[in-house]
Design a protein around this motif. Structure first.
Motif, PDB file in Angstrom:
ATOM      1  N   ILE A 142      10.360 185.408 118.253  1.00  0.00           N
ATOM      2  CA  ILE A 142      10.023 186.586 117.452  1.00  0.00           C
ATOM      3  C   ILE A 142      11.339 187.197 116.977  1.00  0.00           C
ATOM      4  O   ILE A 142      11.968 187.981 117.701  1.00  0.00           O
ATOM      5  CB  ILE A 142       9.196 187.593 118.263  1.00  0.00           C
ATOM      6  N   PRO A 143      11.796 186.839 115.766  1.00  0.00           N
ATOM      7  CA  PRO A 143      13.137 187.237 115.318  1.00  0.00           C
ATOM      8  C   PRO A 143      13.396 188.736 115.319  1.00  0.00           C
ATOM      9  O   PRO A 143      14.524 189.162 115.615  1.00  0.00           O
ATOM     10  CB  PRO A 143      13.202 186.667 113.893  1.00  0.00           C
ATOM     11  N   GLN A 144      12.382 189.537 115.015  1.00  0.00           N
ATOM     12  CA  GLN A 144      12.638 190.976 114.914  1.00  0.00           C
ATOM     13  C   GLN A 144      13.016 191.620 116.241  1.00  0.00           C
ATOM     14  O   GLN A 144      13.580 192.718 116.265  1.00  0.00           O
ATOM     15  CB  GLN A 144      11.432 191.699 114.304  1.00  0.00           C
ATOM     16  N   LEU A 145      12.759 190.930 117.345  1.00  0.00           N
ATOM     17  CA  LEU A 145      13.136 191.475 118.650  1.00  0.00           C
ATOM     18  C   LEU A 145      14.561 191.114 119.051  1.00  0.00           C
ATOM     19  O   LEU A 145      15.139 191.775 119.917  1.00  0.00           O
ATOM     20  CB  LEU A 145      12.172 190.986 119.730  1.00  0.00           C
ATOM     21  N   ARG A 153       0.005 177.648 114.218  1.00  0.00           N
ATOM     22  CA  ARG A 153       0.239 179.023 113.774  1.00  0.00           C
ATOM     23  C   ARG A 153       1.144 179.787 114.740  1.00  0.00           C
ATOM     24  O   ARG A 153       0.823 180.876 115.218  1.00  0.00           O
ATOM     25  CB  ARG A 153      -1.087 179.766 113.589  1.00  0.00           C
ATOM     26  N   THR A 154       2.288 179.201 115.035  1.00  0.00           N
ATOM     27  CA  THR A 154       3.247 179.839 115.934  1.00  0.00           C
ATOM     28  C   THR A 154       3.966 180.981 115.217  1.00  0.00           C
ATOM     29  O   THR A 154       3.935 181.077 113.991  1.00  0.00           O
ATOM     30  CB  THR A 154       4.233 178.800 116.476  1.00  0.00           C
ATOM     31  N   PRO A 155       4.634 181.885 115.961  1.00  0.00           N
ATOM     32  CA  PRO A 155       5.116 183.142 115.378  1.00  0.00           C
ATOM     33  C   PRO A 155       6.104 183.027 114.220  1.00  0.00           C
ATOM     34  O   PRO A 155       6.040 183.812 113.274  1.00  0.00           O
ATOM     35  CB  PRO A 155       5.760 183.854 116.576  1.00  0.00           C
ATOM     36  N   TYR A 156       7.061 182.087 114.293  1.00  0.00           N
ATOM     37  CA  TYR A 156       8.067 182.038 113.235  1.00  0.00           C
ATOM     38  C   TYR A 156       7.948 180.734 112.456  1.00  0.00           C
ATOM     39  O   TYR A 156       8.787 179.849 112.547  1.00  0.00           O
ATOM     40  CB  TYR A 156       9.476 182.224 113.799  1.00  0.00           C
ATOM     41  N   GLU A 157       6.852 180.637 111.693  1.00  0.00           N
ATOM     42  CA  GLU A 157       6.656 179.559 110.733  1.00  0.00           C
ATOM     43  C   GLU A 157       6.784 180.162 109.336  1.00  0.00           C
ATOM     44  O   GLU A 157       6.186 181.203 109.051  1.00  0.00           O
ATOM     45  CB  GLU A 157       5.284 178.913 110.898  1.00  0.00           C
ATOM     46  N   VAL A 162      23.838 185.579 116.260  1.00  0.00           N
ATOM     47  CA  VAL A 162      22.570 185.032 115.774  1.00  0.00           C
ATOM     48  C   VAL A 162      22.733 184.654 114.310  1.00  0.00           C
ATOM     49  O   VAL A 162      23.170 185.468 113.485  1.00  0.00           O
ATOM     50  CB  VAL A 162      21.422 186.051 115.949  1.00  0.00           C
ATOM     51  N   LEU A 163      22.392 183.397 113.974  1.00  0.00           N
ATOM     52  CA  LEU A 163      22.567 182.887 112.620  1.00  0.00           C
ATOM     53  C   LEU A 163      21.286 182.198 112.155  1.00  0.00           C
ATOM     54  O   LEU A 163      20.661 181.466 112.914  1.00  0.00           O
ATOM     55  CB  LEU A 163      23.729 181.903 112.551  1.00  0.00           C
ATOM     56  N   ASP A 164      20.931 182.414 110.895  1.00  0.00           N
ATOM     57  CA  ASP A 164      19.768 181.769 110.293  1.00  0.00           C
ATOM     58  C   ASP A 164      20.023 181.664 108.799  1.00  0.00           C
ATOM     59  O   ASP A 164      20.058 182.676 108.103  1.00  0.00           O
ATOM     60  CB  ASP A 164      18.503 182.586 110.578  1.00  0.00           C
ATOM     61  N   GLY A 185      16.974 178.417 111.325  1.00  0.00           N
ATOM     62  CA  GLY A 185      16.001 178.684 112.371  1.00  0.00           C
ATOM     63  C   GLY A 185      14.571 178.589 111.895  1.00  0.00           C
ATOM     64  O   GLY A 185      14.278 178.495 110.701  1.00  0.00           O
ATOM     65  N   GLY A 186      13.653 178.622 112.866  1.00  0.00           N
ATOM     66  CA  GLY A 186      12.230 178.654 112.572  1.00  0.00           C
ATOM     67  C   GLY A 186      11.630 177.294 112.309  1.00  0.00           C
ATOM     68  O   GLY A 186      12.287 176.264 112.402  1.00  0.00           O
TER      69      GLY A 186
END
Length: 253
Positions: free
Chosen positions: A115-118, A154-158, A129-131, A146-147
């Protein structure tokens, strides 16, 4: 230089705390969270909430690709519960332990179950952290994506293929291409335990062929048909075995 690389940590905080021993830097390619362990159905957020028997059934349905039945079971179990708040509370507990285990320096990107926002709340100084961005480590350029791509799970960071491809393109030429999911080669995407093909990225494959990095490192497929292969001059290595082996992959130069 000696860099240790891990992916698919899935809750292994104690092993993660040792993963950087002897290294100049640690790289983590995501999937810190453990929601449901397909090898040990008693581990993870799902069995903690609903018990091992329901975890057994969920794994059985997903492995058989009976996704509609799996979603029906999921809806029944979650009925009357605040799904988002319950999961976030459990994820926060795992993130507190896992980010505390990262050595400095660590370079990390997201997995599809993260969950990237956390992450900004837990990434202390020394954890970068890099994306869709690059970092220079020991004179070499590392690119991070990432992701994952959309799946029936339907996982969180698709994210969509165009958005994913834009992150890959933003890197430009790199020495080491780091991603959570593999390039879209069938032998790299097939999981022999789950008995299915996971999503790989055509954009990653095209970038490897066009820019010819020395290495392409990735995880996501826990028991790959092929763990290592070459695309031209690029050595492609699946490092997604950390939860199972508790050992990082080592890169030296």
């Amino acid at each position: 230089m000696r860099v240790h690389v891990v992916s698919d940590v899935h809750g292994a905080a104690e092993a993660l705390a040792r993963a950087g021993d002897g290294a100049d830097a640690l790289i983590c390619l995501g999937d810190l969270v453990l929601f449901l362990d397909y090898a040990d159905h008693s581990r993870g957020i799902f069995p903690d909430l609903f018990g091992a028997a329901n975890a057994d059934r969920m794994v059985e349905l997903r492995t058989a690709r009976r996704f509609e039945e799996a979603r029906a079971l999921d809806r029944r179990l979650w009925a009357g519960l605040d799904r988002r708040a319950t999961i976030e509370t459990a994820v926060r507990k795992q993130y507190a332990e896992l980010f505390a285990a990262f050595p400095a320096p660590t370079y990390a990107t997201y997995g599809n179950v993260d969950i990237p926002q956390l992450w900004p709340e837990y990434a202390r100084p020394g954890v970068t952290v890099l994306d869709g961005a690059t970092a220079e480590i020991g004179g070499r350029v590392f690119g991070f994506v990432g992701g994952g791509l959309p799946t029936p799970m339907r996982t969180p960071y698709e994210i969509g293929e165009e958005e994913y491809a834009a992150k890959v393109a933003a890197l430009g030429p790199v020495d080491v291409l780091c991603s959570h999911i593999p390039p879209a080669l069938p032998e790299l995407c097939y999981d022999t335990a789950a008995r299915r093909f996971e999503r790989g990225s055509r954009a990653l494959l095209d970038a490897i062929r066009a820019t010819r990095p020395k290495y392409a490192l990735f995880g996501h497929v826990h028991q790959p048909l092929v763990a290592r292969t070459r695309i031209g001059r690029t050595e492609c290595v699946n490092v997604g075995h950390f939860n199972h082996t508790r050992r990082p992959w080592v890169l030296r130069w």
